[in-house]
Design a protein around this motif. Structure first.
Motif, PDB file in Angstrom:
ATOM      1  N   ASN A  31       6.055   1.402   2.289  1.00 24.26           N
ATOM      2  CA  ASN A  31       5.292   0.852   1.177  1.00 24.26           C
ATOM      3  C   ASN A  31       4.126   1.804   0.912  1.00 24.26           C
ATOM      4  OD1 ASN A  31       3.439  -0.517  -0.450  1.00 24.26           O
ATOM      5  ND2 ASN A  31       3.522  -2.435   0.710  1.00 24.26           N
ATOM      6  N   SER A  52       0.873   8.448  -8.045  1.00 23.57           N
ATOM      7  CA  SER A  52       1.429   7.867  -6.822  1.00 23.57           C
ATOM      8  C   SER A  52       2.863   8.341  -6.595  1.00 23.57           C
ATOM      9  CB  SER A  52       1.371   6.335  -6.909  1.00 23.57           C
ATOM     10  OG  SER A  52       0.034   5.896  -7.023  1.00 23.57           O
ATOM     11  N   GLN A 107       1.447   2.169  -1.588  1.00 22.72           N
ATOM     12  CA  GLN A 107       0.886   1.359  -2.657  1.00 22.72           C
ATOM     13  C   GLN A 107       0.484   2.211  -3.855  1.00 22.72           C
ATOM     14  OE1 GLN A 107      -1.397  -2.150  -1.454  1.00 22.72           O
ATOM     15  NE2 GLN A 107      -1.298  -1.417   0.639  1.00 22.72           N
ATOM     16  N   CYS A 124       8.292  -4.956  -1.998  1.00 24.52           N
ATOM     17  CA  CYS A 124       9.128  -4.001  -1.275  1.00 24.52           C
ATOM     18  C   CYS A 124      10.368  -4.686  -0.701  1.00 24.52           C
ATOM     19  CB  CYS A 124       8.337  -3.354  -0.146  1.00 24.52           C
ATOM     20  SG  CYS A 124       7.103  -2.155  -0.687  1.00 24.52           S
ATOM     21  N   GLY A 158      -3.883   1.977   3.173  1.00 24.77           N
ATOM     22  CA  GLY A 158      -2.894   0.984   2.753  1.00 24.77           C
ATOM     23  C   GLY A 158      -1.500   1.518   2.545  1.00 24.77           C
ATOM     24  N   GLU A 173      -8.729   4.609  -2.101  1.00 21.43           N
ATOM     25  CA  GLU A 173      -7.838   3.864  -2.982  1.00 21.43           C
ATOM     26  C   GLU A 173      -8.589   3.484  -4.257  1.00 21.43           C
ATOM     27  OE1 GLU A 173      -8.665   2.475   0.074  1.00 21.43           O
ATOM     28  OE2 GLU A 173      -6.833   2.309   1.295  1.00 21.43           O
ATOM     29  N   ASN A 209       2.414 -10.046  -3.307  1.00 26.72           N
ATOM     30  CA  ASN A 209       1.815  -8.815  -2.801  1.00 26.72           C
ATOM     31  C   ASN A 209       2.867  -7.707  -2.762  1.00 26.72           C
ATOM     32  OD1 ASN A 209       3.294  -9.043  -0.273  1.00 26.72           O
ATOM     33  ND2 ASN A 209       1.766 -10.545   0.376  1.00 26.72           N
ATOM     34  N   GLY A 210       2.428  -6.517  -2.392  1.00 25.37           N
ATOM     35  CA  GLY A 210       3.313  -5.367  -2.381  1.00 25.37           C
ATOM     36  C   GLY A 210       4.403  -5.449  -1.337  1.00 25.37           C
ATOM     37  N   THR A 211       4.129  -6.083  -0.200  1.00 19.34           N
ATOM     38  CA  THR A 211       5.149  -6.212   0.841  1.00 19.34           C
ATOM     39  C   THR A 211       6.307  -7.069   0.354  1.00 19.34           C
ATOM     40  OG1 THR A 211       3.501  -5.920   2.601  1.00 19.34           O
ATOM     41  CG2 THR A 211       5.590  -6.930   3.217  1.00 19.34           C
TER      42      THR A 211
END
Length: 266
Positions: free
Chosen positions: A101, A38, A103, A85, A194, A246, A80-82
């Motif tokens: 973002n 990533s 992921q 971030c 995503g 993903e 979550n990822g948000t």
């Protein structure tokens, strides 16, 4: 406009614990961890001022720093990822206008997907964020439907209005269609990729909003924006022959490794 790219990564995934450190074999059998792949995908994106990995786990931090990544430690309370971030951006002094973002489970993301998002978020005054959608052909749609029949949660689908602003995202296949499509036929279903580009102000606001019922039911962080009246621009992107998926479940490892080889990625 200054742009920050964040790769959120957590160890304690409910569906796949330890996922960021899973090793994936690419072309020639070369093995690299998911988080490293990533990171390498992020490095290929043009127009980014800074790239960081955001995590709350020392194992991920140590692995990322070992291959040269910059790491920002965030709290274990991020759901979550948000949120991760947003915390990372705050830790870096809220110094960026746009936050990406990318992921940590999407190493197959082509650089032009992200570059297109950045261009759109900078030019669209009405959007709080942008995110890519990829039109499914018959082969991709059948893959979605097979996952659902097997009880697996695979990719996410999106529906949007005539101006490309999102109406809804779901882990179900929407819109409903009972037509038969050949492998190369275009379909009315769009795969949501995503990746997100946020305006900094919208990302700051996100932390102040409670998790809504739709986000909770679907497990999709972007629905919090829609539930709070903020517009998400769905940006159509082209695969250009590149395969994309993903890594959501352990069963996806073989599929992602096959795509890495097909995409000539070591």
């Amino acid at each position: 406009m200054k742009t920050l790219l964040v790769i959120p990564a957590r160890y304690a995934s409910s569906r796949y614990p330890g996922k960021p450190l899973v090793e994936l074999a690419g072309k020639g059998g070369v093995k690299k961890s998911l988080i490293q792949r990533s990171w390498e995908a992020a490095q290929s994106v043009n127009g980014i001022d800074r790239v960081v990995v955001a995590t709350d786990d020392s194992r991920i931090r140590d692995a990322a720093e070992a291959f040269g990544a910059e790491v920002v430690m965030t709290s274990s309370t991020c759901v979550n990822g948000t949120e991760r971030c947003a915390e990372a951006h705050t830790a870096l002094g809220d110094a960026y206008d746009v936050v990406i973002n990318l992921q940590g489970d999407a190493p197959l993301t082509p650089h032009w997907f992200v570059e297109t998002l950045v261009d759109d978020i900078k030019s669209d005054e009405g959007a709080s964020m942008t995110t890519p959608v990829l039109q499914c052909d018959g082969r991709a749609l059948n893959g979605f439907l097979e996952d659902r029949k097997a009880g697996r949660v695979g990719g996410t689908t999106a529906v949007f209005d005539v101006d490309k602003y999102a109406l809804y995202f779901s882990k179900e296949v929407i819109p409903y269609t009972n037509a038969d499509y050949a492998n190369d036929d275009p379909t009315p279903v769009f795969h949501h990729v995503g990746v997100y580009a946020y305006k900094a102000e919208a990302l700051r606001n996100y932390l102040s909003w409670p998790e809504g019922p739709l986000e909770r039911l679907e497990g999709l962080e972007q629905l919090r924006f829609i539930e709070n009246g903020h517009r998400i621009k769905c940006v159509k992107v082209q695969s250009r022959g590149r395969q994309f998926w993903e890594l959501n479940n352990p069963s996806d490892v073989e599929r992602v490794e096959s795509m890495l080889r097909d995409n000539n990625m070591e």
